[in-house]
Design a protein around this motif. Structure first.
Motif, PDB file in Angstrom:
ATOM      1  N   PHE A 411      51.427 -47.278  -2.656  1.00 18.13           N
ATOM      2  CA  PHE A 411      49.980 -47.224  -2.434  1.00 18.13           C
ATOM      3  C   PHE A 411      49.325 -48.577  -2.113  1.00 18.13           C
ATOM      4  N   LEU A 412      49.777 -49.677  -2.778  1.00 17.08           N
ATOM      5  CA  LEU A 412      49.077 -50.952  -2.626  1.00 17.08           C
ATOM      6  C   LEU A 412      49.072 -51.478  -1.192  1.00 17.08           C
ATOM      7  N   PRO A 413      50.213 -51.465  -0.463  1.00 17.11           N
ATOM      8  CA  PRO A 413      50.153 -51.962   0.917  1.00 17.11           C
ATOM      9  C   PRO A 413      49.152 -51.180   1.780  1.00 17.11           C
ATOM     10  N   LEU A 414      49.029 -49.874   1.529  1.00 12.56           N
ATOM     11  CA  LEU A 414      48.076 -49.081   2.295  1.00 12.56           C
ATOM     12  C   LEU A 414      46.640 -49.500   1.962  1.00 12.56           C
ATOM     13  N   ARG A 415      46.367 -49.687   0.665  1.00 17.12           N
ATOM     14  CA  ARG A 415      45.013 -50.087   0.280  1.00 17.12           C
ATOM     15  C   ARG A 415      44.657 -51.451   0.859  1.00 17.12           C
ATOM     16  N   LEU A 416      45.594 -52.398   0.783  1.00 19.86           N
ATOM     17  CA  LEU A 416      45.326 -53.739   1.316  1.00 19.86           C
ATOM     18  C   LEU A 416      45.117 -53.690   2.826  1.00 19.86           C
ATOM     19  N   ALA A 417      45.928 -52.915   3.517  1.00 24.00           N
ATOM     20  CA  ALA A 417      45.821 -52.843   4.968  1.00 24.00           C
ATOM     21  C   ALA A 417      44.511 -52.190   5.412  1.00 24.00           C
ATOM     22  N   LEU A 418      44.041 -51.217   4.657  1.00 25.28           N
ATOM     23  CA  LEU A 418      42.874 -50.447   5.081  1.00 25.28           C
ATOM     24  C   LEU A 418      41.559 -50.995   4.557  1.00 25.28           C
ATOM     25  N   THR A 419      41.568 -51.689   3.393  1.00 21.01           N
ATOM     26  CA  THR A 419      40.307 -52.163   2.808  1.00 21.01           C
ATOM     27  C   THR A 419      40.268 -53.670   2.601  1.00 21.01           C
ATOM     28  N   GLY A 420      41.435 -54.311   2.574  1.00 18.70           N
ATOM     29  CA  GLY A 420      41.465 -55.742   2.281  1.00 18.70           C
ATOM     30  C   GLY A 420      41.320 -56.040   0.805  1.00 18.70           C
ATOM     31  N   GLU A 421      41.258 -55.013  -0.050  1.00 21.69           N
ATOM     32  CA  GLU A 421      41.055 -55.189  -1.484  1.00 21.69           C
ATOM     33  C   GLU A 421      42.158 -54.484  -2.260  1.00 21.69           C
ATOM     34  N   GLU A 422      42.463 -55.030  -3.451  1.00 23.16           N
ATOM     35  CA  GLU A 422      43.460 -54.405  -4.304  1.00 23.16           C
ATOM     36  C   GLU A 422      42.887 -53.234  -5.088  1.00 23.16           C
ATOM     37  N   GLN A 423      41.564 -53.210  -5.250  1.00 21.87           N
ATOM     38  CA  GLN A 423      40.918 -52.153  -6.008  1.00 21.87           C
ATOM     39  C   GLN A 423      39.681 -51.688  -5.256  1.00 21.87           C
ATOM     40  N   GLY A 424      39.164 -50.537  -5.662  1.00 20.85           N
ATOM     41  CA  GLY A 424      37.970 -50.029  -5.020  1.00 20.85           C
ATOM     42  C   GLY A 424      37.894 -48.525  -5.108  1.00 20.85           C
ATOM     43  N   PRO A 425      36.994 -47.926  -4.324  1.00 22.97           N
ATOM     44  CA  PRO A 425      36.861 -46.466  -4.328  1.00 22.97           C
ATOM     45  C   PRO A 425      38.179 -45.795  -3.974  1.00 22.97           C
ATOM     46  N   GLU A 426      38.311 -44.549  -4.375  1.00 30.28           N
ATOM     47  CA  GLU A 426      39.521 -43.788  -4.094  1.00 30.28           C
ATOM     48  C   GLU A 426      39.712 -43.652  -2.579  1.00 30.28           C
ATOM     49  N   LEU A 427      40.931 -43.919  -2.144  1.00 24.65           N
ATOM     50  CA  LEU A 427      41.211 -43.827  -0.705  1.00 24.65           C
ATOM     51  C   LEU A 427      41.124 -42.387  -0.196  1.00 24.65           C
ATOM     52  N   ARG A 428      41.326 -41.417  -1.053  1.00 24.96           N
ATOM     53  CA  ARG A 428      41.168 -40.028  -0.607  1.00 24.96           C
ATOM     54  C   ARG A 428      39.722 -39.773  -0.160  1.00 24.96           C
ATOM     55  N   ASP A 429      38.758 -40.524  -0.778  1.00 25.98           N
ATOM     56  CA  ASP A 429      37.353 -40.383  -0.400  1.00 25.98           C
ATOM     57  C   ASP A 429      36.986 -41.279   0.778  1.00 25.98           C
ATOM     58  N   LEU A 430      37.654 -42.429   0.879  1.00 21.44           N
ATOM     59  CA  LEU A 430      37.332 -43.370   1.952  1.00 21.44           C
ATOM     60  C   LEU A 430      37.879 -42.924   3.313  1.00 21.44           C
ATOM     61  N   LEU A 431      39.067 -42.327   3.311  1.00 17.67           N
ATOM     62  CA  LEU A 431      39.704 -41.980   4.591  1.00 17.67           C
ATOM     63  C   LEU A 431      38.826 -41.133   5.504  1.00 17.67           C
ATOM     64  N   PRO A 432      38.201 -40.044   5.027  1.00 14.96           N
ATOM     65  CA  PRO A 432      37.370 -39.260   5.936  1.00 14.96           C
ATOM     66  C   PRO A 432      36.193 -40.047   6.490  1.00 14.96           C
ATOM     67  N   LEU A 433      35.682 -41.014   5.729  1.00 16.08           N
ATOM     68  CA  LEU A 433      34.573 -41.836   6.203  1.00 16.08           C
ATOM     69  C   LEU A 433      35.045 -42.840   7.253  1.00 16.08           C
ATOM     70  N   MET A 434      36.274 -43.333   7.112  1.00 14.87           N
ATOM     71  CA  MET A 434      36.803 -44.342   8.030  1.00 14.87           C
ATOM     72  C   MET A 434      37.215 -43.722   9.372  1.00 14.87           C
ATOM     73  N   GLY A 435      37.828 -42.574   9.340  1.00 13.67           N
ATOM     74  CA  GLY A 435      38.281 -41.925  10.568  1.00 13.67           C
ATOM     75  C   GLY A 435      39.650 -42.401  11.016  1.00 13.67           C
ATOM     76  N   ARG A 436      40.326 -41.554  11.757  1.00 12.71           N
ATOM     77  CA  ARG A 436      41.705 -41.826  12.144  1.00 12.71           C
ATOM     78  C   ARG A 436      41.852 -43.053  13.029  1.00 12.71           C
ATOM     79  N   GLU A 437      40.956 -43.247  13.969  1.00 11.01           N
ATOM     80  CA  GLU A 437      41.098 -44.363  14.909  1.00 11.01           C
ATOM     81  C   GLU A 437      41.019 -45.698  14.191  1.00 11.01           C
TER      82      GLU A 437
END
Length: 448
Positions: A411-437
């Motif tokens: 999980f950590l490499p995905l969080r760092l790559a997508l948010t730049g942070e080690e902690q934060g909101p749940e990625l299950r909630d962030l992904l739909p807001l971020m979008g696939r592209e």
């Protein structure tokens, strides 16, 4: 019942001022009393109009509405009339010593192991000596002759309290240039405007003894009010986290700075209302805070202003705020869905800007050495749109099966790559807001 908050417009309000304002406003609200805002601006050289406006803005931000307001600069005639009454009774007397002469007297008394109290030499001044001094260009300043007793009162916070007046120098009430000092103007205002309760800092205890003595000298006659109607409460000192005295010049604890940092007014008021008591602060509205506000519950010991506790309360406060309460202060374009996802993961509102950049802007992921192949694998398995809250689970389950990774390495490499942070909101909630592209682009960048 009437209470007052009386700041001097010589600088920005800080948390020490705000604590006193909160105490007076909540006490008045609990007992159905009047909360008065008095601007103590008799010091024309230091008072600034922008600070007057800042004080009003800060109190409005805190939600502390006042029912009466005036400026001391509007009441100079009232102070002059009161001074005339004290002169006539012999309690206000002219003095001509220079600062150098007073300093020499103090030093001499200290060398003699005597208290450095003013010797009242000017009380022995004859009319001829005064006339001679004025003929030589000297202008008198005016001292109030204190009585020789002890002033006692039952303090709403500290209990039985006393001030021995013989241990205090007769205070200067009027400077040589005619400027009225706080200790005098405040008494006249409190008597004439019907103040009943005075709640302020412990550093004013000596002032209280002096002001009671002045009020007793002024009672009756034109003012027609007894000083015995005053009830006093003195809040113990406010210390910083290290236990040092909280500096009024520490701009980081001005209300303006806290507001700009993202502290919620409701959190600050709730924190200050419970500070120094045994009651834990909770995110409560003004009416709820006032209903249980009791000066008798405040400790006699100094209280510490702990920014960590304030931040924790601020987080809890924001977690309960609806989108409508913060929408005007969120980045343009922020949605109710975004606020619902991030509000439990920020200590202050300005931190939401970063998370909006994560979901709707562009960030540069940190270098992830050794994870390039894994992130490429994650990109290959990225589900097609549309996305919802189940997307994260489906994606990571497929990635776990193919990569063999579990837990943090998964999980950590995905969080760092997508948010730049080690902690934060749940990625299950962030992904739909971020979008696939956007997610795909960050994975490519982090994998390269």
């Amino acid at each position: 019942m009437k209470l007052r908050f009386a700041p001097s417009p010589t600088g920005l309000l800080h948390v020490g001022n705000a604590r006193q304002a909160v105490a007076n406003a909540l006490f008045a609200r609990r007992h159905g009393g009047i909360f008065q805002l008095r601007i103590d601006d008799t010091d024309s050289t230091r008072s600034k109009e922008e600070h007057v406006e800042a004080i009003r803005h800060d109190l409005n931000w805190l939600g502390l509405a006042w029912q009466e307001s005036f400026r001391q600069s509007e009441r100079l005639d009232a102070y002059a009339a009161a001074a005339d009454r004290l002169r006539a009774s012999g309690r206000l007397y002219p003095c001509f010593e220079s600062e150098e002469e007073l300093r020499a007297k103090r030093e001499q008394r200290i060398r003699q192991h005597r208290p450095p109290v003013y010797d009242r030499a000017m009380l022995r001044l004859t009319a001829e000596q005064r006339a001679a001094a004025e003929a030589n260009g000297k202008r008198p300043y005016w001292r109030f002759r204190l009585t020789d007793g002890t002033v006692l009162w039952d303090d709403l916070v500290l209990g039985r309290t006393q001030v021995k007046l013989p241990a205090i120098s007769d205070p200067v009430l009027i400077r040589a240039d005619g400027t009225i000092l706080y200790s005098f103007a405040s008494v006249v205002d409190d008597l004439e405007t019907g103040i009943t309760h005075i709640v302020r800092g412990e550093d004013h205890i000596t002032n209280t003894g002096v002001q009671i003595d002045i009020a007793q000298a002024l009672q009756g006659g034109a003012l027609g009010a007894s000083p015995h109607r005053f009830r006093f409460g003195h809040l113990p000192l406010l210390l910083d986290e290290a236990g040092g005295k909280l500096s009024k010049r520490f701009d980081g604890l001005s209300l303006r700075a806290l507001r700009q940092d993202g502290i919620e007014a409701a959190a600050l008021v709730a924190y200050l209302a419970r500070l120094g008591s045994s009651e834990d602060p909770h995110p409560l509205g003004l009416d709820e805070l006032a209903a249980s506000y009791d000066l008798g519950h405040i400790s006699h010991s100094a209280a510490r202003f702990d920014t960590r506790q304030l931040l924790a309360l601020n987080r809890r406060t924001m977690h309960g705020l609806p989108f409508e309460a913060v929408s005007a202060r969120l980045p343009p374009g922020a949605t109710p869905e975004f606020w619902s996802v991030v509000r439990g993961n920020v200590d202050m509102l300005n931190e939401a800007r970063h998370w909006w950049e994560v979901v709707a802007g562009s960030i540069v992921p940190p270098p992830l050495e050794g994870d390039g192949a894994y992130l490429t694998q994650a990109l290959d398995l990225l589900p097609e749109a549309p996305w919802d809250q189940d997307t994260w689970h489906a994606w990571t389950s497929a990635l776990r099966a193919q990569s063999g990774r579990r837990g943090k390495p998964l999980f950590l490499p995905l969080r760092l790559a997508l948010t730049g942070e080690e902690q934060g909101p749940e990625l299950r909630d962030l992904l739909p807001l971020m979008g696939r592209e956007r997610v795909a682009g960050r994975l490519r960048m982090a994998a390269s």
